[in-house]
Write an enzyme that holds these catalytic residues in place. Structure first.
Site, mmCIF file in Angstrom:
data_model
loop_
_atom_site.group_PDB
_atom_site.id
_atom_site.type_symbol
_atom_site.label_atom_id
_atom_site.label_comp_id
_atom_site.label_asym_id
_atom_site.label_seq_id
_atom_site.Cartn_x
_atom_site.Cartn_y
_atom_site.Cartn_z
ATOM 1 N N CYS A 6 0.832 -1.198 0.000
ATOM 2 C CA CYS A 6 0.000 0.000 0.000
ATOM 3 C C CYS A 6 0.871 1.255 0.000
ATOM 4 O O CYS A 6 1.980 1.261 0.525
ATOM 5 C CB CYS A 6 -0.908 0.020 1.218
ATOM 6 S SG CYS A 6 -1.995 -1.403 1.388
ATOM 7 N N LYS A 30 5.581 -4.220 -5.216
ATOM 8 C CA LYS A 30 7.010 -3.994 -5.403
ATOM 9 C C LYS A 30 7.765 -4.076 -4.082
ATOM 10 O O LYS A 30 8.833 -4.674 -3.996
ATOM 11 C CB LYS A 30 7.231 -2.612 -6.040
ATOM 12 C CG LYS A 30 8.696 -2.289 -6.341
ATOM 13 C CD LYS A 30 9.236 -3.187 -7.426
ATOM 14 C CE LYS A 30 10.646 -2.830 -7.815
ATOM 15 N NZ LYS A 30 11.216 -3.788 -8.784
#
Length: 607
Positions: free
Chosen positions: A2, A602
């Site tokens: 997030c 990522k």
């Protein structure tokens, strides 16, 4: 995972929030939203899917205001749908959250028993109601957040916006990173410096347990004991270079083609090509006093660590354990204080890697890290930091960060070998020269892109792929399989070629492509034997080798990708390129979201 942004300023905030969220897309997400205050009133807009959906919503339903928070969500609790998207609001506040509240079920049960109604499936909503409860007791926003934080268990970064107060943002960190940005008459919160780059390059990182009170004129930071503290203010670097793909279709493609340049930068940081020696001032570790090395990482970084294990053992004669961080931290293995613990991470915020680091630190080990983000938590908690200098990597599937990790650790292996007396000066110069040639060879491999793309037409039509390799090509096989399944969603597995007969050979038939990574080194003939076993069962072989290997294979292949002949030491750097391009072009043909594949993030900042 997030991404969080918060802005308290003087200009319309909604477009600025969206701009920052675009810079956080690389972290991975499945929904997005923003909340603002106008005339003391909270309002929000949220959308499932990509940010373009949120932008469309805002075009039809603008959000005025000069203070706001924004969020890109990667679902952990609750489905990736709009009603679970952040910000979450109550009558008194809006909140965004990165992480996991481990005791949310307990908190939710308590709050529901008090009559509070939950509208979502998320853990974050429990935080919103918990702070609201304290506000309703007459506490100020600062007091309410302060008193709630000790009741939250787990990992979290939080940003709060309060109904009726256009002069206040509050942030808190326990685990996932959160930075404070300093502007002229405005202040910022962000998950990283990249998000804040359009607005400021002056930042402070909160430490675990910190919470921060922001106004337009500055910030007050408190530690977990609620005592005022100051955190170092630093200048962020190279955060604006990520916004353009240039002439490339995807960031991943751009980053593949950046590898010759960034690898050159990495190597030049550690090696003096004029003298052919390691730059001792860049090392910061006395390897002569290290009797064992433990390298710990996750995902692609773990495969880089496993390649490095071969280098350190073969060249430096240093025993090495390479471990997956999520397993290492629970093994409770005996550790010698003469061991060196090394941690590899692109972001420097990987939750399991950070937890493993702290375990080793508690055992009294010296800590080294190989990182792309030198202002990260792992960097701050390391005794020695070895930057990879890859620059921002936006594609979720790692390319240049992987090869720069390899470059840094190859340099460290030479340094360790020299310090331990395992090689002499002549051999050091030979190895340094070999590494200096790697960018040139990689440039040659990049010119094979069109040929590799043709191979992918057949690869894109299959459901399963097997990768095989020996020696350092084994971790490359695992990395190749990871790349393919990450972005094409084709099931793939990487195996040591010698393990073929111990199970995987049962899968081989005429529908199964087998990608064999086999430079013509001392292990080549053994790998050819494995290819013959595949061919005898109708398997379709894609052979990645050099000219000598291609000429001596004497096996019919589905395709042969011929690379330059390179020394064994640098072959992992060179052979990483074709496995990246195979995955990339297969994914392009299949129409997947290459830069932001489904379900992936990522930076994995939760366990």
């Amino acid at each position: 995972m997030c991404g969080i942004i918060g802005i308290i300023g003087n200009d319309e905030v909604a477009p600025r929030l969206v701009d920052a969220l675009k810079r956080l897309e690389y972290r991975g997400y499945d929904s997005a939203g923003i909340a603002t205050l106008q005339n003391g009133r909270l309002d929000r807009r949220r959308a499932e899917g990509k940010l373009v959906n949120l932008e469309k919503r805002l075009a039809g339903e603008p959000l005025p205001g000069v203070i706001g928070i924004g969020h890109t969500r990667w679902a952990t609790h609750g489905r990736p749908v709009e009603h679970n998207a952040h910000p979450h609001i109550t009558t008194r506040l809006a909140v965004v959250h990165n992480g996991i509240i481990e005791n949310f079920a307990e908190l939710r049960a308590m709050l529901e028993a008090e009559g509070r109604k939950f509208e979502t499936e998320t853990d974050t909503e429990a935080v919103a109601h918990l702070v609201t409860r304290e506000l309703e007791k007459g506490k100020s926003p600062v007091e309410a957040v302060r008193d709630c934080l000790p009741h939250l268990k787990g990992a979290f970064a939080l940003a709060f916006l309060f109904e009726g107060d256009e002069e206040l943002l509050i942030g808190a960190r326990q685990g996932p990173p959160l930075a404070v940005g300093y502007g002229e008459g405005e202040m910022f919160l962000g998950s990283d410096a990249i998000a804040l780059a359009p607005f400021t390059d002056t930042i402070s990182y909160l430490e675990d347990g910190d919470w921060a009170v922001l106004t337009r004129n500055g910030v007050s930071i408190y530690d977990e004991n609620n005592k005022p503290v100051e955190r170092p203010v630093q200048k962020s670097q190279n955060t604006n270079m990520l916004v353009s793909k240039g002439n490339h279709r995807h960031f991943m493609q751009k980053e593949m083609f950046e590898q010759p340049e960034v690898i050159s930068h990495t190597l030049a940081n550690y090696l003096d090509f004029t003298t052919g020696k390691v730059r001792k001032e860049a090392i910061g570790i006395d390897f002569s006093k290290v009797d064992r090395l433990t390298i710990t990482a996750c995902g692609t970084a773990y495969y880089a660590a496993t390649v490095a294990k071969y280098w350190f053992e073969q060249i430096a004669r240093l025993p090495v354990d390479s471990d997956i961080a999520s397993e290492f931290r629970y093994r409770e293995m005996p550790l010698s204080k003469d061991s060196l613990a090394m941690f590899v991470s692109q972001s420097g915020e990987t939750a399991d890697t950070l937890a493993s680091l702290r375990y080793c630190k508690a055992q009294g080990l010296k800590i080294a890290s190989v990182l792309n983000v030198t202002g990260s938590t792992i960097a701050r908690e390391s005794d020695a930091v070895f930057p990879t200098l890859a620059g921002p990597e936006i594609g979720v599937a790692s390319t240049k960060a992987f090869t720069c990790q390899l470059s840094a650790m190859a340099s460290l292996a030479i340094a360790a070998a020299r310090a331990r007396g395992a090689i002499d000066e002549v051999r050091e110069q030979e190895l340094v020269h070999q590494l200096s040639e790697a960018p040139r060879f990689i440039n040659q491999v990049l010119k094979l892109e069109d040929q590799i793309a043709v191979v992918c037409h057949d690869l894109s039509k299959v459901n399963h792929v097997l990768y095989l390799g020996r020696g350092t090509s084994f971790p490359l096989a695992m990395e190749g399989a990871l790349k393919l399944k990450e972005i094409s969603y084709i099931h793939a597995e990487g195996y040591a070629a010698g393990e073929l007969k111990h199970g995987p050979i049962a899968l081989i038939d005429e529908t199964m492509p087998v990608i064999v990574i086999a430079p013509s080194d001392r292990l080549y003939e053994k790998t050819v034997s494995n290819m013959q076993e595949v061919a005898a069962r109708g398997g379709r072989i894609i052979l990645i080798t050099d000219k000598k290997g291609a000429e001596s294979a004497s096996i019919d292949t589905m395709a042969t990708i011929v690379l330059p002949e390179v020394p064994e030491f640098i072959s992992p750097l060179v052979y990483a390129l074709p496995i990246q391009m195979l995955a990339y072009h297969t994914a392009v043909l299949m129409g997947t979201d290459v830069d932001q594949p489904r379900n992936l993030a990522k930076s994995v900042t939760v366990e």
